[in-house]
Scaffold this active site. Structure first.
Site, PDB file in Angstrom:
ATOM      1  N   SER A  58       5.372   3.231   1.536  1.00  0.00           N
ATOM      2  CA  SER A  58       6.562   2.494   1.435  1.00  0.00           C
ATOM      3  C   SER A  58       7.667   3.242   1.653  1.00  0.00           C
ATOM      4  CB  SER A  58       6.824   1.682   0.279  1.00  0.00           C
ATOM      5  OG  SER A  58       6.557   2.452  -0.951  1.00  0.00           O
ATOM      6  N   ARG A  89      -3.447   8.042 -11.799  1.00  0.00           N
ATOM      7  CA  ARG A  89      -4.951   8.003 -11.182  1.00  0.00           C
ATOM      8  C   ARG A  89      -5.486   8.967 -10.290  1.00  0.00           C
ATOM      9  NH1 ARG A  89      -5.521   3.190  -8.895  1.00  0.00           N
ATOM     10  NH2 ARG A  89      -3.327   2.916  -8.727  1.00  0.00           N
ATOM     11  N   GLU A 121      11.465  -2.437   3.178  1.00  0.00           N
ATOM     12  CA  GLU A 121      10.640  -3.422   2.502  1.00  0.00           C
ATOM     13  C   GLU A 121      11.077  -4.809   3.145  1.00  0.00           C
ATOM     14  OE1 GLU A 121      10.202  -2.652  -1.369  1.00  0.00           O
ATOM     15  OE2 GLU A 121       8.810  -4.585  -1.640  1.00  0.00           O
ATOM     16  N   HIS A 160       0.776  -4.058  -8.301  1.00  0.00           N
ATOM     17  CA  HIS A 160       0.373  -2.879  -8.592  1.00  0.00           C
ATOM     18  C   HIS A 160      -0.574  -2.791  -9.892  1.00  0.00           C
ATOM     19  CE1 HIS A 160       0.780   1.418  -9.838  1.00  0.00           C
ATOM     20  NE2 HIS A 160       1.082   1.633  -8.718  1.00  0.00           N
TER      21      HIS A 160
END
Lengths: 585, 227
Positions: free
Chosen positions: A360, A223, A344, A207
């Site tokens: 996810s 962002r 995951e 990340h």
């Protein structure tokens, strides 16, 4: 959580087809396209079901609003007829605004709302219990040997169906955004059987914005909402590397450019190593204190930084494990009947070599829905004979492990030292940029660490809820899993998604449209790697992602390239200048 | 009580400090961390007499001598580790912490619209991480094992606010309109003071007390008053 609802004006025209296409491109054509299709079609239903169960999803507010992209302010007008429907925000790597959210606590609300349903249904949860071995006869799984973390006692769970949902393996790395417990225990259980493979262990995502020093994640929403990345000179750099997507290019691309920029000497020096800055000051106090409240809290509470007036020190950290217990599209694990996996911890495999932000949580909810139903179907009419001697043998094996550790029969290696050595190797040699020299070094080092892991002896003597014992029981498995990551990364001589080889920069569709399957034979000091085609169906033939730098060696397999437009051997300029159409970016 | 000496480093939190103690001095030291980012609620403990999350507590804001104790009220597991999970599960069962609705989920239907402002107000209360600080700081909960505590009241307030939950005032009253519930609250407001997520607990207690007080009058005169 991504779901193609298309309510927000910036998500207009969205549908599962577009979500599917984004997911396949994001995966760099490494995913199973049948699974990605199933996922994209189910996500809108799952997100609405969660609303029905009580998630306070943020909703469309009609009228004019502003948003930021790459530091510039833009205007958007939400439609009156969409008022009150579930809205979405922008995350990297998607053609539409698709990520449904609850302020910045989406994972939190999903977790608690799901837990509410568990309470409602009266499902008993055995808190603080860790599975340490699967009980199986080489054909079928019969449940697990587990250890109570309150008392330290072993206990047996006999089950017709067993599902592994243990999350990722970020704690193989020194810097990770993952929780402390994400140590790969599910993949370790699989490896321990010698039969059940771990799919694509080398597929590890970093990340871009872990805070320095603790690597706590600050959300990509920063962002998405217009936060910019800056270097030691206070200058932006993503607009140079990726003029179109800029800070919103997919996270593997952003992470790699950040590492590249730090290597160019543009990082900010700190006692914890070099880092870059995340600047969200221009979003304003109101925006930061509401929409990005957790970010604000994290900065003030864990760094003593006020993001309204100060920049945030960030650098890439391990973030997501695309690999995991390999399952088929129903969530059934390879190799053992009655064993399932989801989330995951599984390699289902909708992410291929790179997962998109917002996909996810979506996978967790969607796979829970789909695989849960499949397990229920499986159990319908399923009868099993449990062999007590088999159960006894598995329990004895664990008892033996515990007593040897406690007595230091195999040696006196310090378990924390062994773990730290492994984490350092993974961080320094199996990170964002990979090459043959580093990976060979990593494999050799990890093999030595594997020998040390076999010789761990405890310094403490408490047999109960002893954290040193818990790690001692897990350490050999962790190092083996680390070896799976490093060795599979060494074998995969191409760059795809998050797997970036400096010595093999091209994506090699001719040789590597396949998934790694890693198993571990007891007594070996390396995993056994097998491979399978990563998809049976090629709804979208391999092509350009539209972001990142990629050269492609095209596939020559007609079943892959079909009649559609095949991937061409073409070089995209170092800096991709072609503006993207909404349908393909 | 055990004592350890540790040299402070820059930007040190109790998360960093306790892990160093475990690795360097006492390998079996028990404490709980999960997310180490203030969102899982596992690491609540008494820090110099005050309940708080260890992960976000910076050592530079504390005196040279730091006293750590496990949370009271909850069952002790060992050292700084307590079993808050069992307590919160029981709380969730008691307040029936889920949206009560007779409407079945229709997978083919669009979602029910909701005002964004309301969604954000619900989220405000849903931010509880079940750390147990409010319970540990509660005079009544320390005295009376069956007292529901601020976390439970906050949860009820969250569902009362949610139009998707079809429970009536009477149904909420049955859960919380008693001495174990809102009428047992002494109003000391230690809960609000210590909540690491800064949830406005005082407002929820006040609201519940008013609504349940009114409900209790209705209850008493239920035969006389029209519904």
């Amino acid at each position: 959580m991504q779901a193609a609802l298309g309510n927000a004006c910036m998500g207009e025209g969205d549908c599962p087809d577009v979500h599917f296409a984004d997911t396949v491109k994001g995966s760099d054509w490494g995913c199973d396209q049948e699974v990605a299709r199933l996922f994209a079609e189910t996500a809108p239903i799952a997100v609405r079901e969660m609303a029905h169960w009580g998630i306070p999803w943020n909703r469309v507010v009609p009228g004019t609003g502003t948003f930021y992209k790459g530091g510039k302010e833009y205007q958007k007008i939400e439609k009156k007829e969409k008022e009150g429907f579930i809205t979405a925000r922008d995350f990297g790597g998607t053609a539409k605004w698709r990520t449904c959210y609850t302020s910045d606590g989406t994972g939190h609300t999903l977790l608690f709302t799901m837990d509410n349903q568990v309470v409602k249904l009266g499902v008993k949860v055995h808190d603080r219990v860790e599975a340490v071995a699967l009980i199986h006869d080489g054909q079928r799984c019969f449940g697990a040997v587990a250890r109570c973390l309150k008392t330290g006692k072993l206990r047996v769970y006999l089950a017709k169906a067993t599902l592994v949902a243990t999350g990722g393996y970020g704690r193989l790395y020194r810097e990770t955004t993952n929780a402390v417990i994400c140590d790969g225990s599910g993949a370790i259980l699989a490896l321990k059987t010698g039969i059940v493979p771990v799919g694509n262990p080398e597929a590890v995502q970093f990340h871009p914005t872990g805070i320095v020093p603790t690597s706590i994640l600050v959300t990509e929403g920063c962002r998405g909402d217009g936060g910019t990345l800056k270097d030691v000179d206070g200058k932006r750099f993503m607009d140079t590397y990726e003029p179109e997507k800029q800070e919103l290019a997919s996270r593997d691309v952003v992470s790699r450019w950040m590492t590249h920029h730090i290597r160019e000497g543009k990082g900010v020096k700190s006692p914890y190593g070099d880092h870059l800055w995340l600047d969200i000051r221009h979003l304003g106090e109101r925006h930061i204190k509401t929409k990005l409240r957790e970010v604000d809290e994290i900065c003030r509470e864990f760094l003593g930084v006020d993001p309204v007036t100060q920049m945030i020190p960030v650098r890439p950290a391990q973030h997501y494990s695309m690999g995991g217990v390999r399952t088929n599209r129903d969530g059934a694990a390879y190799g053992l009947d009655g064993l399932f996996s989801a989330g995951e911890g599984a390699c289902w495999d909708m992410h291929g070599l790179n997962r998109l932000g917002g996909n996810s949580l979506a996978e967790t909810i969607v796979a829970g829905r789909i695989v849960g139903e499949k397990v229920a179907d499986y159990l319908d009419g399923c009868e099993v004979t449990f062999k007590t001697e088999l159960v006894r043998d598995f329990v004895r094996q664990e008892e033996e492990i515990i007593s040897r550790l406690m007595a230091g029969k195999d040696g006196r290696e310090n378990v924390y030292d062994v773990r730290n050595a492994m984490q350092d190797v993974m961080m320094d040699y199996v990170g964002i940029f990979r090459n043959a020299t580093d990976l060979r070094h990593a494999v050799v080092q990890l093999q030595e660490i594997h020998e040390r892991a076999k010789k761990v002896g405890l310094r403490s003597s408490s047999p109960g809820a002893n954290p040193e014992l818990a790690l001692g029981m897990r350490i050999k498995g962790m190092v083996r899993l680390a070896l799976c990551v490093a060795y599979a990364a060494e074998q995969r001589t191409e760059s795809r998604g998050a797997h970036a080889r400096e010595d093999y920069p091209e994506r090699n569709d001719r040789d590597w449209l396949k998934r790694t399957l890693a198993t571990w034979k007891e007594g070996d000091d390396l995993p056994t790697l097998n491979f399978e085609p990563n998809s049976q169906v090629w709804e979208i033939p391999p092509g350009q992602r539209g972001y990142g730098v990629s050269k492609i060696i095209p596939s020559e397999d007609p079943s892959v390239v079909g009649n559609g437009e095949a991937s061409k051997a073409q070089e995209v300029p170092e800096v991709c200048k072609t503006p993207e159409t909404p349908e393909t970016n | 009580m055990e004592s350890f000496d540790l040299e402070e480093t820059e930007a040190m939190t109790l998360y960093i400090a306790l892990n160093r103690l475990r690795e360097e001095q006492d390998p079996s030291l028990q404490f709980d961390f999960m997310c180490r980012a203030g969102i899982c609620g596992s690491c609540a403990m008494m820090i110099n007499g005050r309940p708080d999350l260890a992960c976000h507590t910076k050592t530079k804001n504390l005196p040279d001598e730091i006293n750590l104790m496990p949370l009271p009220v909850f069952k002790l597991i060992g050292d700084l580790s307590v079993d808050s999970g069992t307590w919160f599960r029981a709380m969730n069962e008691k307040v029936q912490s889920w949206v009560h609705t007779d409407k079945p989920f229709d997978p083919n239907a669009e979602e029910e619209p909701m005002d964004n402002q309301l969604a954000e107000e619900i989220y405000e209360l849903e931010r509880c991480v079940e750390c147990g600080c409010c319970v540990a700081a509660c005079g009544k909960a320390n005295m009376r094992e069956d007292f529901m505590g601020a976390a439970a009241f906050n949860r009820i307030a969250r569902f009362m606010m949610d139009p998707r939950d079809e429970r009536t005032g009477t149904e909420y009253f049955e859960v919380v309109g008693n001495e174990e519930g809102i009428f047992g609250c002494l109003g000391l407001l230690g809960c609000e003071d210590v909540c690491p997520k800064e949830i406005p607990l005082q407002d929820q207690l006040g609201m519940l007390r008013r609504k349940m007080g009114w409900q209790s009058i209705r209850h008493l005169f239920s035969r006389l008053l029209p519904d």
